[in-house]
Design a protein around this motif. Structure first.
Motif, short mmCIF file in Angstrom:
data_model
loop_
_atom_site.label_atom_id
_atom_site.label_comp_id
_atom_site.label_asym_id
_atom_site.label_seq_id
_atom_site.Cartn_x
_atom_site.Cartn_y
_atom_site.Cartn_z
N GLU A 36 -10.02 -13.63 -5.12
CA GLU A 36 -9.29 -14.88 -5.22
C GLU A 36 -8.88 -15.33 -3.82
OE1 GLU A 36 -5.28 -16.65 -7.40
OE2 GLU A 36 -5.82 -14.55 -7.66
N GLU A 37 -9.16 -16.60 -3.52
CA GLU A 37 -8.75 -17.16 -2.24
C GLU A 37 -7.41 -17.86 -2.42
OE1 GLU A 37 -10.29 -19.99 1.41
OE2 GLU A 37 -11.47 -19.88 -0.42
N LYS A 38 -6.44 -17.48 -1.63
CA LYS A 38 -5.13 -18.11 -1.64
C LYS A 38 -4.93 -18.84 -0.32
CE LYS A 38 -3.12 -15.30 -5.13
NZ LYS A 38 -1.91 -14.82 -5.70
N ASP A 39 -3.77 -19.47 -0.14
CA ASP A 39 -3.53 -20.25 1.07
C ASP A 39 -3.63 -19.42 2.35
OD1 ASP A 39 -3.16 -22.56 -0.37
OD2 ASP A 39 -0.97 -22.34 -0.47
N HIS A 40 -3.07 -18.20 2.34
CA HIS A 40 -3.00 -17.40 3.55
C HIS A 40 -3.72 -16.07 3.45
CE1 HIS A 40 -0.17 -20.29 5.16
NE2 HIS A 40 0.52 -20.21 4.02
N ASN A 102 -13.19 -14.91 8.29
CA ASN A 102 -11.88 -15.44 8.67
C ASN A 102 -10.75 -14.51 8.24
OD1 ASN A 102 -10.12 -17.33 9.76
ND2 ASN A 102 -9.96 -18.46 7.84
N VAL A 103 -10.90 -13.21 8.50
CA VAL A 103 -9.90 -12.23 8.11
C VAL A 103 -9.23 -11.65 9.35
CG1 VAL A 103 -9.54 -9.96 7.04
CG2 VAL A 103 -11.06 -11.63 5.96
N GLN A 104 -7.92 -11.55 9.28
CA GLN A 104 -7.13 -10.92 10.34
C GLN A 104 -7.09 -9.42 10.05
OE1 GLN A 104 -3.23 -12.52 10.72
NE2 GLN A 104 -2.57 -10.98 12.19
N SER A 124 -7.14 -15.35 9.14
CA SER A 124 -6.82 -15.63 10.54
C SER A 124 -6.48 -17.11 10.67
CB SER A 124 -8.02 -15.33 11.43
OG SER A 124 -8.28 -13.95 11.44
N ASP A 125 -5.73 -17.42 11.70
CA ASP A 125 -5.42 -18.82 12.00
C ASP A 125 -6.73 -19.51 12.37
OD1 ASP A 125 -4.21 -21.20 12.61
OD2 ASP A 125 -3.52 -20.53 14.59
N GLN A 126 -7.13 -20.53 11.61
CA GLN A 126 -8.43 -21.16 11.78
C GLN A 126 -8.58 -21.79 13.17
OE1 GLN A 126 -10.94 -20.81 9.70
NE2 GLN A 126 -12.28 -21.89 11.10
#
Length: 138
Positions: A36-40, A102-104, A124-126
């Motif tokens: 599941e993709e969430k906001d952050h 896009n993972v921190q 991560s911050d885009q």
């Protein structure tokens, strides 16, 4: 399977053969996964009933999340009255991989509880990602 040998009547290959062969080639040993993709963050939930925490290995490298497990069980039952001995061995293993960009890396959390593996992959911050991957042409 019956479509391999077309006939006017499906006499030689009844429907249960089709179902048997179809189920034989499907990944039966693969655990179900929800991503599941969430906001952050991205949240991965995987059902692994009966597995021990020590049998599970989770890695994230080059945008690839890998979850693999290997479990060996052995049981033995004896009955002295009937001179009956039974010994069974079961081995289960799987490996699932998912490309998640896009993972921190520093903030990844992983928890295994009651047969369910939960992995939280913070995004991560885009803007930072775009600036880091941009190469100026001179």
């Amino acid at each position: 399977m019956s479509n391999l040998f077309p006939t006017s009547r499906n006499f030689f290959f009844p429907q249960f053969f089709d179902q048997a062969f179809d189920s034989f080639f499907t990944p039966m040993n693969q655990p179900s996964v929800d991503i599941e993709e969430k906001d952050h963050s991205y949240e991965v939930t995987m059902d692994l009933p009966g597995m021990n925490k020590e049998d599970i290995n989770v890695t994230y490298n080059n945008n690839l999340l890998t979850v693999e497990a290997n479990q060996d069980q052995e049981t033995e039952k004896k009955d002295d009255k009937a001179n009956y001995i039974r010994r069974e061995r079961v081995s289960r293993s799987f490996k699932r991989q998912f490309v998640i960009d896009n993972v921190q890396f520093e903030g990844i959390e992983c928890k295994y509880e009651n047969g369910v593996l939960n992995i939280v992959l913070p995004k991560s911050d885009q803007q930072l990602v775009e600036n880091n991957h941009r190469i100026e042409i001179q």
